[in-house]
Design a protein around this motif. Structure first.
Motif, short mmCIF file in Angstrom:
data_model
loop_
_atom_site.label_atom_id
_atom_site.label_comp_id
_atom_site.label_asym_id
_atom_site.label_seq_id
_atom_site.Cartn_x
_atom_site.Cartn_y
_atom_site.Cartn_z
N THR A 370 0.82 -1.22 0.00
CA THR A 370 0.00 0.00 0.00
C THR A 370 0.85 1.27 0.00
OG1 THR A 370 -0.08 -0.04 2.43
CG2 THR A 370 -1.85 -1.17 1.24
N CYS A 371 2.17 1.11 -0.13
CA CYS A 371 3.08 2.26 -0.08
C CYS A 371 3.17 2.93 -1.45
CB CYS A 371 4.47 1.83 0.36
SG CYS A 371 4.53 1.09 2.00
N THR A 372 3.30 4.23 -1.46
CA THR A 372 3.53 4.97 -2.71
C THR A 372 5.00 4.84 -3.08
OG1 THR A 372 4.11 7.03 -1.57
CG2 THR A 372 1.75 6.63 -2.04
N PRO A 373 5.35 5.07 -4.35
CA PRO A 373 6.77 5.01 -4.74
C PRO A 373 7.65 5.93 -3.90
CG PRO A 373 5.38 5.05 -6.68
CD PRO A 373 4.47 5.25 -5.51
N LEU A 374 7.13 7.09 -3.53
CA LEU A 374 7.92 8.00 -2.71
C LEU A 374 8.18 7.43 -1.32
CD1 LEU A 374 9.27 10.76 -2.52
CD2 LEU A 374 7.10 11.71 -1.71
N GLN A 375 7.15 6.76 -0.76
CA GLN A 375 7.32 6.15 0.56
C GLN A 375 8.31 4.99 0.52
OE1 GLN A 375 3.15 5.26 1.25
NE2 GLN A 375 2.97 6.90 2.79
N VAL A 376 8.25 4.20 -0.57
CA VAL A 376 9.21 3.10 -0.72
C VAL A 376 10.63 3.65 -0.83
CG1 VAL A 376 9.94 1.19 -2.18
CG2 VAL A 376 7.51 1.58 -1.78
N LYS A 377 10.78 4.69 -1.64
CA LYS A 377 12.09 5.31 -1.82
C LYS A 377 12.62 5.87 -0.51
CE LYS A 377 14.42 8.97 -4.44
NZ LYS A 377 14.23 10.04 -5.46
N SER A 378 11.74 6.52 0.25
CA SER A 378 12.15 7.10 1.53
C SER A 378 12.56 6.01 2.51
CB SER A 378 11.00 7.93 2.10
OG SER A 378 11.31 8.39 3.39
N TYR A 379 11.82 4.90 2.54
CA TYR A 379 12.12 3.82 3.48
C TYR A 379 13.44 3.15 3.14
CZ TYR A 379 11.23 -0.19 6.53
OH TYR A 379 11.31 -1.14 7.52
N LEU A 380 13.64 2.80 1.88
CA LEU A 380 14.89 2.16 1.48
C LEU A 380 16.07 3.14 1.57
CD1 LEU A 380 13.66 0.13 -1.64
CD2 LEU A 380 14.20 -0.76 0.63
N GLY A 381 15.78 4.44 1.41
CA GLY A 381 16.83 5.44 1.46
C GLY A 381 17.43 5.63 2.84
#
Length: 521
Positions: A370-381
């Motif tokens: 349910t994560c947006t691409p920005l949220q995924v990027k922020s989490y992995l970042g």
């Protein structure tokens, strides 16, 4: 009246000989301690004075000066009480000076004259042995720890009166501690430890992750497991200690020194004869992770040296704390610098980390994520690229099918004992290969050592060049692939690194690239 006696202190995990000089002269009655001392060492003046009085000994009203030398080294801790008291008693003629030159005194005194245990005895005794000291007098509670060092006589005392009796005897060796059955208790303790660690036979499926864990342990490589919640990442990590062979004597000594300095050695089993497994919580501070404090002491990276540092839910750790790992992962030690000096602690640990690919845990499965691409990027970042480059092996754990879960009843084919035997064979190959080096495992190979010890077959060279031309690997990642390939070759007892070995090593790197590349898109 002048006298001198000897003690020891700890710098990092190494000991240093300290000389206590006592002078008693006419003048205004006083008791002075000098020599660049911490507050707890200065307080030894009152502890020693009252301990002498309560032991039935009278100090004359004279000017007493005790110097702890070398004066340029900052001295802290409570282990100087014995040597201060003996130096004074020797200057007064109460204690015979005959044996003081060949004796080290380490310990704290209570006000009633009884002895109290201190931290860091093991490295101090080891240093005394290296300097040719014949006797070491320690509190009774520290004798089992001190006796781990062979070739030196350990004398355990319960009070100041015992110290006087030992030093005034014709032969102090009569008071030396006899065998404590330490070797037998160590072996029994090791069996108990392996017996309490859950085995790999409990794991259903996840063959690739289990294989990655075996490869990582075989070469002491850093391992990252990434996958959805409940897929077995933590379960695998907690079983890794069960497939690690017993460390050699030098490794046991180094690990035990760290725990001795940290005050974590158990009185009933004062030797670390197994590889440690440390699991700090994600709220840990930078100082607790790397070591330090007003009076420096080892952090988690040093307490895990020779074993495993497991970081569960890796992105939940503070970024500043994670970045602290970069230098010890590369160099194998931690330097703690303070105004009063610096200490070096070992940090040759195997990093095992586990994480979800996103905040909800199901990326890249868009049916569940349910994560947006920005949220995924922020989490992995939250995990920096330099830190990822220092992780040799990345394994993916996938959700199990119902038929795989049902195989739990049948149990896994291989036990931890069988895997540990294979790992031990790979370690033996590496010990033999690196016997003239200052390291023992493939993960510690430097670029120059890679050229010396990692010979690739022509097919492996061509394949590696072909793959690297199409993938954006850094120079560090290139070396990590070769080191992992060297370990896989050792597991198959191959002198050369072949194409299948390189292919498997690249697979472990490509999983890492898959998530972080897709997370950025």
């Amino acid at each position: 009246m002048y006298s001198e006696a000897y003690s020891a202190m700890v710098q990092g995990i190494e000991g240093r000989i300290i000389q206590a000089e006592a002078d008693i002269s006419d003048g205004l009655p006083c008791f002075m301690l000098v020599g660049y001392l911490a507050s707890e060492v200065k307080e030894a003046r009152e502890r020693v004075r009252i301990a002498l009085k309560n032991s039935g000994l009278r100090i004359p009203p004279k000017k007493i000066t005790v110097n702890l030398s070398p004066a340029g080294i900052y001295k802290y801790g409570t282990g100087y009480d014995f040597v201060i008291a003996v130096a004074i008693l020797s200057a007064l003629g109460i204690v015979n000076k005959k044996h003081l030159g060949s004796t080290i005194l380490i310990g704290e005194l209570s006000l009633d004259g009884s002895s109290k245990a201190v931290k860091g005895v093991l490295p101090m005794v080891y240093t005394a042995y290296g300097h040719g000291i014949k006797y070491v007098i320690v509190p009774k509670q520290n004798t089992r720890e001190a006796m781990f060092v062979k070739g030196i006589l350990i004398i355990g005392v319960e009070s100041l009166s015992d110290i006087i009796d030992v030093l005034n005897s014709e032969e102090p060796s009569e008071f030396a501690c006899k065998s404590t059955g330490l070797e037998e208790s160590i072996n029994n303790g090791l069996e108990d430890i392996y017996g309490k660690i859950p085995g790999f036979e409990d794991i259903s499926g996840q063959d690739m992750a289990c294989r990655a864990a075996e490869v990582a342990v075989s070469g002491m490589h850093n391992l990252l497991m990434i996958g959805a919640p409940g897929t077995g990442k933590t379960m695998i990590a907690r079983r890794i200690a069960g497939i690690m062979p017993k460390p050699c004597f030098d490794e046991c000594m180094e690990i035990s020194k760290v725990y001795s300095v940290a005050g974590l050695l158990a009185s009933d089993n004062p030797v670390i004869c197994y590889r440690p497994f440390r699991t700090p919580h994600h709220t840990i501070t930078q100082t607790a992770l790397s070591g330090g404090g007003r009076y420096p002491k080892p952090g988690e990276v040093s307490l895990a040296s020779g074993g495993v540092l497991f970081l569960d839910e890796l992105p939940e750790f503070k970024r500043q704390a994670l970045e602290v790992l970069r230098q010890p992962l590369e160099d194998g030690y931690v330097n703690v610098s303070r105004l009063d000096g610096s200490c070096r602690y070992p940090a040759r640990f195997m990093l095992v980390a586990a994480m979800n690919p996103c905040r909800c845990g199901y990326f890249p499965d868009r049916r569940k994520c349910t994560c947006t691409p920005l949220q995924v990027k922020s989490y992995l970042g939250k995990i920096s690229t330099p830190l990822l480059d220092r992780i040799d092996i990345c394994a993916e754990t996938v959700p199990l099918r119902m038929d795989e879960l049902n195989t739990y009843v049948k149990r896994r084919k291989e036990t931890s004992q069988e895997i540990r035997e294979r790992v031990a064979r790979a370690h033996k190959i590496q010990y033999k290969r690196y016997k003239n080096e200052n390291f023992s495992f493939n993960s510690y190979l430097t670029p120059s050592n890679i050229r010396k010890y990692c010979e690739l077959s022509p097919e492996a060279k061509d394949y590696l060049e072909y793959i690297l031309n199409g993938m954006s690997f850094s120079a560090r990642a290139y070396h990590k692939i070769i080191k992992a390939g060297r370990t896989i070759a050792d597991m198959e007892q191959s002198s050369h690194i072949e194409k299948p070995h390189i292919a498997e090593a690249i697979c472990y790197r490509s999983i890492n690239d898959k998530y972080w590349r897709e997370g950025r898109e």
